[in-house]
Design a protein around this motif. Structure first.
Motif, PDB file in Angstrom:
ATOM      1  N   LEU A  31     -16.361  -8.744 -35.671  1.00  0.00           N
ATOM      2  CA  LEU A  31     -16.172 -10.153 -35.993  1.00  0.00           C
ATOM      3  C   LEU A  31     -15.124 -10.355 -37.084  1.00  0.00           C
ATOM      4  O   LEU A  31     -14.269 -11.241 -36.989  1.00  0.00           O
ATOM      5  N   VAL A  32     -15.188  -9.548 -38.129  1.00  0.00           N
ATOM      6  CA  VAL A  32     -14.237  -9.681 -39.232  1.00  0.00           C
ATOM      7  C   VAL A  32     -12.803  -9.506 -38.738  1.00  0.00           C
ATOM      8  O   VAL A  32     -11.882 -10.196 -39.188  1.00  0.00           O
ATOM      9  N   PRO A  56     -25.974   1.039 -38.343  1.00  0.00           N
ATOM     10  CA  PRO A  56     -24.646   1.216 -37.747  1.00  0.00           C
ATOM     11  C   PRO A  56     -24.362   0.232 -36.617  1.00  0.00           C
ATOM     12  O   PRO A  56     -23.197  -0.149 -36.403  1.00  0.00           O
ATOM     13  N   ASN A  57     -25.401  -0.209 -35.897  1.00  0.00           N
ATOM     14  CA  ASN A  57     -25.206  -1.217 -34.845  1.00  0.00           C
ATOM     15  C   ASN A  57     -24.835  -2.570 -35.445  1.00  0.00           C
ATOM     16  O   ASN A  57     -24.054  -3.318 -34.855  1.00  0.00           O
ATOM     17  N   ILE A  58     -25.396  -2.873 -36.617  1.00  0.00           N
ATOM     18  CA  ILE A  58     -24.993  -4.087 -37.329  1.00  0.00           C
ATOM     19  C   ILE A  58     -23.551  -3.952 -37.811  1.00  0.00           C
ATOM     20  O   ILE A  58     -22.744  -4.888 -37.710  1.00  0.00           O
ATOM     21  N   TYR A  59     -23.229  -2.781 -38.317  1.00  0.00           N
ATOM     22  CA  TYR A  59     -21.870  -2.560 -38.819  1.00  0.00           C
ATOM     23  C   TYR A  59     -20.837  -2.736 -37.708  1.00  0.00           C
ATOM     24  O   TYR A  59     -19.733  -3.236 -37.952  1.00  0.00           O
ATOM     25  N   ALA A  60     -21.181  -2.330 -36.494  1.00  0.00           N
ATOM     26  CA  ALA A  60     -20.257  -2.488 -35.368  1.00  0.00           C
ATOM     27  C   ALA A  60     -19.951  -3.963 -35.136  1.00  0.00           C
ATOM     28  O   ALA A  60     -18.793  -4.365 -34.965  1.00  0.00           O
ATOM     29  N   ARG A  61     -20.991  -4.797 -35.147  1.00  0.00           N
ATOM     30  CA  ARG A  61     -20.795  -6.230 -34.934  1.00  0.00           C
ATOM     31  C   ARG A  61     -19.978  -6.849 -36.058  1.00  0.00           C
ATOM     32  O   ARG A  61     -19.041  -7.614 -35.828  1.00  0.00           O
ATOM     33  N   LYS A  62     -20.312  -6.503 -37.303  1.00  0.00           N
ATOM     34  CA  LYS A  62     -19.600  -7.074 -38.440  1.00  0.00           C
ATOM     35  C   LYS A  62     -18.124  -6.702 -38.419  1.00  0.00           C
ATOM     36  O   LYS A  62     -17.246  -7.551 -38.653  1.00  0.00           O
ATOM     37  N   ALA A 110     -20.374   3.653 -45.500  1.00  0.00           N
ATOM     38  CA  ALA A 110     -19.904   3.982 -44.151  1.00  0.00           C
ATOM     39  C   ALA A 110     -19.341   2.735 -43.476  1.00  0.00           C
ATOM     40  O   ALA A 110     -18.330   2.807 -42.767  1.00  0.00           O
ATOM     41  N   TYR A 111     -20.004   1.588 -43.684  1.00  0.00           N
ATOM     42  CA  TYR A 111     -19.470   0.353 -43.102  1.00  0.00           C
ATOM     43  C   TYR A 111     -18.066   0.058 -43.612  1.00  0.00           C
ATOM     44  O   TYR A 111     -17.195  -0.394 -42.859  1.00  0.00           O
ATOM     45  N   GLN A 112     -17.837   0.300 -44.882  1.00  0.00           N
ATOM     46  CA  GLN A 112     -16.509   0.041 -45.442  1.00  0.00           C
ATOM     47  C   GLN A 112     -15.447   0.866 -44.723  1.00  0.00           C
ATOM     48  O   GLN A 112     -14.348   0.375 -44.445  1.00  0.00           O
ATOM     49  N   HIS A 113     -15.780   2.112 -44.412  1.00  0.00           N
ATOM     50  CA  HIS A 113     -14.850   2.955 -43.656  1.00  0.00           C
ATOM     51  C   HIS A 113     -14.614   2.375 -42.257  1.00  0.00           C
ATOM     52  O   HIS A 113     -13.478   2.361 -41.764  1.00  0.00           O
ATOM     53  N   LEU A 114     -15.687   1.917 -41.610  1.00  0.00           N
ATOM     54  CA  LEU A 114     -15.551   1.361 -40.266  1.00  0.00           C
ATOM     55  C   LEU A 114     -14.721   0.086 -40.284  1.00  0.00           C
ATOM     56  O   LEU A 114     -13.854  -0.118 -39.422  1.00  0.00           O
ATOM     57  N   GLU A 115     -14.960  -0.771 -41.253  1.00  0.00           N
ATOM     58  CA  GLU A 115     -14.214  -2.023 -41.325  1.00  0.00           C
ATOM     59  C   GLU A 115     -12.722  -1.752 -41.549  1.00  0.00           C
ATOM     60  O   GLU A 115     -11.863  -2.396 -40.946  1.00  0.00           O
ATOM     61  N   GLN A 116     -12.421  -0.766 -42.407  1.00  0.00           N
ATOM     62  CA  GLN A 116     -11.038  -0.414 -42.644  1.00  0.00           C
ATOM     63  C   GLN A 116     -10.389   0.147 -41.385  1.00  0.00           C
ATOM     64  O   GLN A 116      -9.254  -0.198 -41.033  1.00  0.00           O
ATOM     65  N   LEU A 117     -11.120   1.006 -40.683  1.00  0.00           N
ATOM     66  CA  LEU A 117     -10.610   1.574 -39.430  1.00  0.00           C
ATOM     67  C   LEU A 117     -10.340   0.469 -38.417  1.00  0.00           C
ATOM     68  O   LEU A 117      -9.280   0.441 -37.759  1.00  0.00           O
ATOM     69  N   ALA A 118     -11.281  -0.459 -38.299  1.00  0.00           N
ATOM     70  CA  ALA A 118     -11.136  -1.546 -37.329  1.00  0.00           C
ATOM     71  C   ALA A 118      -9.942  -2.434 -37.652  1.00  0.00           C
ATOM     72  O   ALA A 118      -9.304  -2.987 -36.747  1.00  0.00           O
ATOM     73  N   ARG A 176     -11.827  -9.809 -35.509  1.00  0.00           N
ATOM     74  CA  ARG A 176     -11.610 -10.524 -34.251  1.00  0.00           C
ATOM     75  C   ARG A 176     -11.325  -9.568 -33.092  1.00  0.00           C
ATOM     76  O   ARG A 176     -10.377  -9.742 -32.326  1.00  0.00           O
ATOM     77  N   LEU A 177     -12.174  -8.564 -32.975  1.00  0.00           N
ATOM     78  CA  LEU A 177     -12.061  -7.579 -31.902  1.00  0.00           C
ATOM     79  C   LEU A 177     -13.143  -7.816 -30.859  1.00  0.00           C
ATOM     80  O   LEU A 177     -14.248  -8.244 -31.187  1.00  0.00           O
ATOM     81  N   PRO A 178     -12.859  -7.514 -29.598  1.00  0.00           N
ATOM     82  CA  PRO A 178     -13.925  -7.557 -28.584  1.00  0.00           C
ATOM     83  C   PRO A 178     -15.024  -6.550 -28.921  1.00  0.00           C
ATOM     84  O   PRO A 178     -14.740  -5.462 -29.462  1.00  0.00           O
ATOM     85  N   LEU A 179     -16.251  -6.908 -28.585  1.00  0.00           N
ATOM     86  CA  LEU A 179     -17.408  -6.052 -28.843  1.00  0.00           C
ATOM     87  C   LEU A 179     -18.178  -5.834 -27.549  1.00  0.00           C
ATOM     88  O   LEU A 179     -18.641  -6.789 -26.929  1.00  0.00           O
ATOM     89  N   VAL A 180     -18.316  -4.591 -27.147  1.00  0.00           N
ATOM     90  CA  VAL A 180     -19.149  -4.206 -26.007  1.00  0.00           C
ATOM     91  C   VAL A 180     -20.420  -3.576 -26.558  1.00  0.00           C
ATOM     92  O   VAL A 180     -20.359  -2.742 -27.474  1.00  0.00           O
ATOM     93  N   ILE A 181     -21.568  -3.968 -26.027  1.00  0.00           N
ATOM     94  CA  ILE A 181     -22.846  -3.404 -26.469  1.00  0.00           C
ATOM     95  C   ILE A 181     -23.539  -2.714 -25.303  1.00  0.00           C
ATOM     96  O   ILE A 181     -23.737  -3.310 -24.244  1.00  0.00           O
TER      97      ILE A 181
END
Length: 407
Positions: A121-122, A112-118, A88-96, A124-129
């Motif tokens: 960062l990978v 999934p909260n870790i995946y959001a941060r990763k 699932a993280y791989q899908h999120l990273e590709q989407l991002a 270089r997008l802003p992250l709101v928590i």
């Protein structure tokens, strides 16, 4: 600001990806608040995406309209290991990397909260928590050893990586600051869908499902069954009041994800309350609307809430509410639509006596004031408008909104 934003086409709405562990119905809380927020944002010049895992054993996923849903069936490992699902993280990273301008993560402690941060960062997008109440003192004390270990291993890195936080109450702002985080915080409450008061289900809908309610006035608890909700305190207090108010009946409604209902029903039996208390399980559809609209009084004796969506829902149906100062609801006092009390049994008992002894008309007037208040302050349109301003500001497309607090 990411490189993608620098070259994005003019007139393109910002693509915001909301990450939340689950939107299955029985999870409650964020499953509804996040989905409704994303839907409302779609009408505010925002293109919302929603990334989540589907835990099929805890109900259907909450419907999302106008939202690009990225949902992946939770594997057996994910179900037992806090959402651990690298695919699932791989899908999120590709989407991002291809579509997203900002990632908004909801909740803590799950993979999934870790995946959001990763992914942020990978790329270089802003992250709101949005901690969603998970940094409150009561929540941190509950299973504290697991949470402090998680903070050391990964959660502190997640929080340090936030461009900004989103808090739903002043207490949540204070909780974030107490832990030493100095990023901007947007104070924006949860919203609710304001229901129409026309063509509501009549009382017979409830009576047919639960015949013991016939000719009774209803005190409604509606929330997830969990120790932090203070239901045991409510039962002890109710046992002391049933002889004084025999015409009243307590409904305890809500999903049970941890096996807590059996303990509560055992306590109910020990207290001799089986004829004065009904456990309904999770209510949805017409039956939930009937319970909210036909109740005479709502109660949530919680130890900790970052918002307390059920309180707003009861007020939206014109039902006055009682809750503790563990929930951020001083509006109940300021708008004279309920009781905001200390978190102990004596305060709960006094509030219940006062509320029950009011006339029907007095309770209805309180509920009417509450309805007006939530229309003005907590409708999803109002909430989404403020949140969209925060996104545009973070992306360098607007002035700092009044909701944003600096350290």
């Amino acid at each position: 600001m990411s490189q993608k934003l620098a070259i994005k086409p003019q007139n393109r709405y910002p693509h915001i990806c909301h990450v939340v562990a689950s939107i299955n119905e029985e999870v409650g809380g964020p499953a509804y608040s996040v989905t409704h927020l994303t839907q409302a944002l779609s009408e505010k010049q925002i293109f919302p995406h929603l990334f989540t895992l589907n835990y099929q054993k805890v109900g259907e996923q909450v419907t999302t309209n106008g939202v690009q849903l990225h949902s992946y069936n939770a594997t057996v490992i994910a179900r037992y290991l806090r959402g651990f699902q690298p695919s699932a993280y791989q899908h999120l990273e590709q989407l991002a990397s291809t579509e997203i301008d900002l990632i908004h993560n909801h909740g803590l402690w799950m993979f999934p909260n870790i995946y959001a941060r990763k992914a942020a960062l990978v790329n270089r997008l802003p992250l709101v928590i949005s901690p969603r109440g998970m940094l409150e003192s009561w929540s941190l004390r509950n299973s504290w050893y697991k949470k402090w270990l998680a903070l050391i291993l990964y959660e502190r890195k997640n929080l340090n990586s936030a461009t900004a936080f989103h808090a739903t109450s002043e207490e949540e702002v204070r909780s974030i600051r107490r832990l030493g985080y100095k990023q901007p915080i947007a104070l924006i409450p949860n919203g609710i869908t304001i229901p129409s008061l026309y063509n509501l289900p009549d009382r017979q809908v409830l009576n047919q499902a639960f015949p013991e309610l016939e000719d009774k006035k209803i005190l409604l608890f509606l929330s997830r069954l969990h120790p932090k909700k203070g239901i045991d305190n409510l039962l002890y207090v109710w046992q002391s009041l049933i002889n004084q108010f025999p015409q009243w009946h307590l409904i305890i409604a809500g999903p049970d994800l941890i096996g807590y209902r059996a303990k509560l029903q055992s306590l109910t039996s020990q207290l001799g309350l089986t004829k004065q208390v009904t456990f309904t399980g999770m209510l949805s559809g017409e039956l939930k609307v009937a319970a909210l609209s036909q109740s005479d009084l709502f109660v949530l004796p919680t130890h900790s809430e970052n918002f307390g969506i059920a309180i707003a829902e009861s007020l939206a149906y014109g039902v006055p509410a009682i809750t503790t100062k563990g929930a951020p609801w001083k509006d109940l006092v300021e708008y004279r639509c309920g009781w905001w009390i200390d978190d102990h049994q004596n305060a709960l008992k006094e509030a219940l006596i006062e509320a029950i002894q009011l006339s029907d008309r007095e309770r209805q007037e309180m509920g009417f004031r509450g309805r007006i208040m939530v229309e003005q302050k907590y409708s999803w349109g109002v909430i989404a408008e403020e949140m969209s301003k925060v996104y545009h500001w973070i992306l360098g497309e607007g002035d700092r909104p009044s909701s944003v607090d600096f350290y």
